[in-house]
Design an enzyme around this catalytic site. Sequence first.
Site, PDB file in Angstrom:
ATOM      1  N   ASP A 203      47.747  40.784  36.816  1.00  0.00           N
ATOM      2  CA  ASP A 203      47.971  39.892  35.623  1.00  0.00           C
ATOM      3  C   ASP A 203      49.091  39.528  35.892  1.00  0.00           C
ATOM      4  O   ASP A 203      50.152  40.443  34.605  1.00  0.00           O
ATOM      5  CB  ASP A 203      47.019  39.768  35.288  1.00  0.00           C
TER       6      ASP A 203
ATOM      7  N   ASP B 256      46.881  37.206  39.559  1.00  0.00           N
ATOM      8  CA  ASP B 256      46.714  35.857  38.613  1.00  0.00           C
ATOM      9  C   ASP B 256      48.578  35.485  37.955  1.00  0.00           C
ATOM     10  O   ASP B 256      48.566  36.675  38.081  1.00  0.00           O
ATOM     11  CB  ASP B 256      45.563  35.980  37.637  1.00  0.00           C
TER      12      ASP B 256
ATOM     13  N   ASP C 283      42.925  42.983  39.268  1.00  0.00           N
ATOM     14  CA  ASP C 283      43.103  42.512  40.228  1.00  0.00           C
ATOM     15  C   ASP C 283      44.920  43.095  39.211  1.00  0.00           C
ATOM     16  O   ASP C 283      44.439  43.851  38.402  1.00  0.00           O
ATOM     17  CB  ASP C 283      42.678  40.905  39.636  1.00  0.00           C
TER      18      ASP C 283
HETATM   19  N1  DCT Z   1      40.825  37.084  30.386  1.00  0.00           N
HETATM   20  C1  DCT Z   1      40.259  36.028  28.656  1.00  0.00           C
HETATM   21  N2  DCT Z   1      38.929  35.489  28.786  1.00  0.00           N
HETATM   22  C2  DCT Z   1      38.825  35.141  30.563  1.00  0.00           C
HETATM   23  C3  DCT Z   1      39.667  36.306  31.729  1.00  0.00           C
HETATM   24  C4  DCT Z   1      40.339  36.766  31.286  1.00  0.00           C
HETATM   25  O1  DCT Z   1      40.016  35.695  27.519  1.00  0.00           O
HETATM   26  N3  DCT Z   1      37.067  34.126  30.783  1.00  0.00           N
HETATM   27  C5  DCT Z   1      42.037  37.564  29.546  1.00  0.00           C
HETATM   28  C6  DCT Z   1      41.254  38.453  29.219  1.00  0.00           C
HETATM   29  C7  DCT Z   1      41.997  40.118  30.018  1.00  0.00           C
HETATM   30  C8  DCT Z   1      42.944  38.816  31.138  1.00  0.00           C
HETATM   31  O2  DCT Z   1      42.761  37.706  30.743  1.00  0.00           O
HETATM   32  C9  DCT Z   1      43.078  39.401  31.735  1.00  0.00           C
HETATM   33  O3  DCT Z   1      41.829  39.024  33.142  1.00  0.00           O
HETATM   34  P1  DCT Z   1      40.600  40.358  33.967  1.00  0.00           P
HETATM   35  O4  DCT Z   1      42.323  40.663  34.536  1.00  0.00           O
HETATM   36  O5  DCT Z   1      39.603  39.551  34.052  1.00  0.00           O
HETATM   37  O6  DCT Z   1      40.448  41.637  32.383  1.00  0.00           O
HETATM   38  P2  DCT Z   1      41.770  42.312  32.817  1.00  0.00           P
HETATM   39  O7  DCT Z   1      41.674  43.246  30.980  1.00  0.00           O
HETATM   40  O8  DCT Z   1      43.153  42.826  33.585  1.00  0.00           O
HETATM   41  O9  DCT Z   1      40.473  44.167  33.765  1.00  0.00           O
HETATM   42  P3  DCT Z   1      41.005  44.391  35.191  1.00  0.00           P
HETATM   43  O10 DCT Z   1      41.638  45.317  34.748  1.00  0.00           O
HETATM   44  O11 DCT Z   1      39.399  44.865  35.875  1.00  0.00           O
HETATM   45  O12 DCT Z   1      41.235  43.030  35.338  1.00  0.00           O
HETATM   46 MG    MG Z   2      43.624  42.689  35.000  1.00  0.00          MG
END
Ligand code: DCT
Ligand code: MG
Length: 497
Positions: free
Chosen positions: A333, A421, A331
């Site tokens: 963010d 997000d 996703d």
């Molecule tokens: N986060 C966290 N705890 C969670 C979910 C998310 O601390 N339960 C934090 C860590 C990463 C950030 O939020 C964004 O989450 P993701 O989008 O799930 O992770 P990402 O590292 O951006 O991985 P991706 O590249 O797959 O989106």
């Molecule tokens: Mg992410």
Amino acid sequence: MLHAAAVPGVRKRSRPAEAVVPGREGVKFEDVRMYLVERKMGHSRRSFLTQLARSKGFIVEDVLSDEVTHVVSEDIQAPSVWQWLKQCTPKILRNVHMLDISWFTDSMREGRPVDVETRHRIQETLPEVSTPPPVASISPYACQRRTTTENNNRIFTDALEVLAESYELKQLEGPCLAFRRAASVLKSLPWTLQSLQATEDLPCLGKHSKAVIEDILQYGRSMEAEKVLSDERYQTLKLFTSVFGVGPKTAEKWYRRGLRSLGDILADPGIHLNRMQQSGFLYYGDISRAVSKAEARALRNIIDEAVHAIAPDAVLALTGGFRRGKEFGHDVDFIITTPEQQKQETLLPNIIDALTNNGIMLYCEYQASTFDMARLPNHSYDAMDHFAKCFLILRLDDSQVEGGLHVAQGDSRGWRAVRMDLVSPPMDRYAFALLGWSGSRQFGRDLRRFARMERRMLLDNHALYDKTKKEFLAATTEKDIFAHLGLEYIEPWQRNA
Ligand code: DCT
Ligand code: MG
């Protein structure tokens, strides 16, 4: 000029008679200026060899200076010699020959300085990535390691993460975290594991992780990870949790019900899907496909435009994996905030309206803020923070993406659905939210663990609380937070733990 007294291993003593530099009348070889390293050689042998060389017309310097051309050492620990030399005198390194005693003895035998051959040289191996650095320097906390997206140990970390995932799906947190920590340590290494011995002093590697590594070293594969990957239950739970809005608990429930495919779920009249899961199924093909960096940039432009039409002084920051330099993510963010407090509350709802009016909103779940400073500090860290946020699925058009959409070959729709997000903390919480949302998850976990275990502090996405001083510590940047924790600053692209 560097005096012997300053050189480790060269003790300061009254100058013995034999070490006095003779007049230059007996010198035959002006171009070669030797320096003998006393370390390992010992003082009396050094004196003897010095005298011998001088008697044959060689110049032997008592002190290491930038006039020295040939450094001779009997220290066979090449890295330590180089390190020592660099510490003493980094300036002379460019021209100096670093030689073992064989060059000296060859030269004495020939009665002239012999040409330097490869076999004479002490190879500079210290900074090479192939040599494991002193492992004592590897911290058990990911927040004290620098982990880029380059992984030199993927073959090991892939297997360890499969095992971590299988325990996560079984909702067994302990073993899951143990495998995640082990994988995280290996990801940070600037070298590739070549032997089990190299794991001896690495932190966070338990017996089980070492057994996995041993299998891979020996057979090139982990039988245990392969067994998990071919396990029907694992495959099914992975498939179910790949749907947006489906966590391990729901997946488990569906599995127990005897469902095995996405079609089974849709065909079962007894299954009620919530709105998020319905969208998860509707856009499954698109949102289970990785989002590219170019697509993330296109989304940034869209959000940027919407935000600045609403609040010109708003702050928009890319977080998550793309901030850490990843090429692809599941996703995109963003964090959005504004210094104008009265605008803060309506910021996200207004952005949501703008995206809806643009006709690109495919799904939106908005959660209003439940943040209350009076309820801090949080003693138990729950995964989600209390800031206003929304989980979106947006329509992204091909024309908006530089180089085009990341879609399957033959996909001619000209658009795709992407997950995004948005989180919106108050301005004074911005640094904490940015740090938490930048991840990686493992990096965040270890920051909090480090704060708690090493500093008696409580860190989460909202605040940092010092339990000893019984006060909250203010921060306007991530650097402030690292500084409060007494940690070296780690750049976002070094947080891929
Ligand atoms: N986060 C966290 N705890 C969670 C979910 C998310 O601390 N339960 C934090 C860590 C990463 C950030 O939020 C964004 O989450 P993701 O989008 O799930 O992770 P990402 O590292 O951006 O991985 P991706 O590249 O797959 O989106
Ligand atoms: Mg992410």
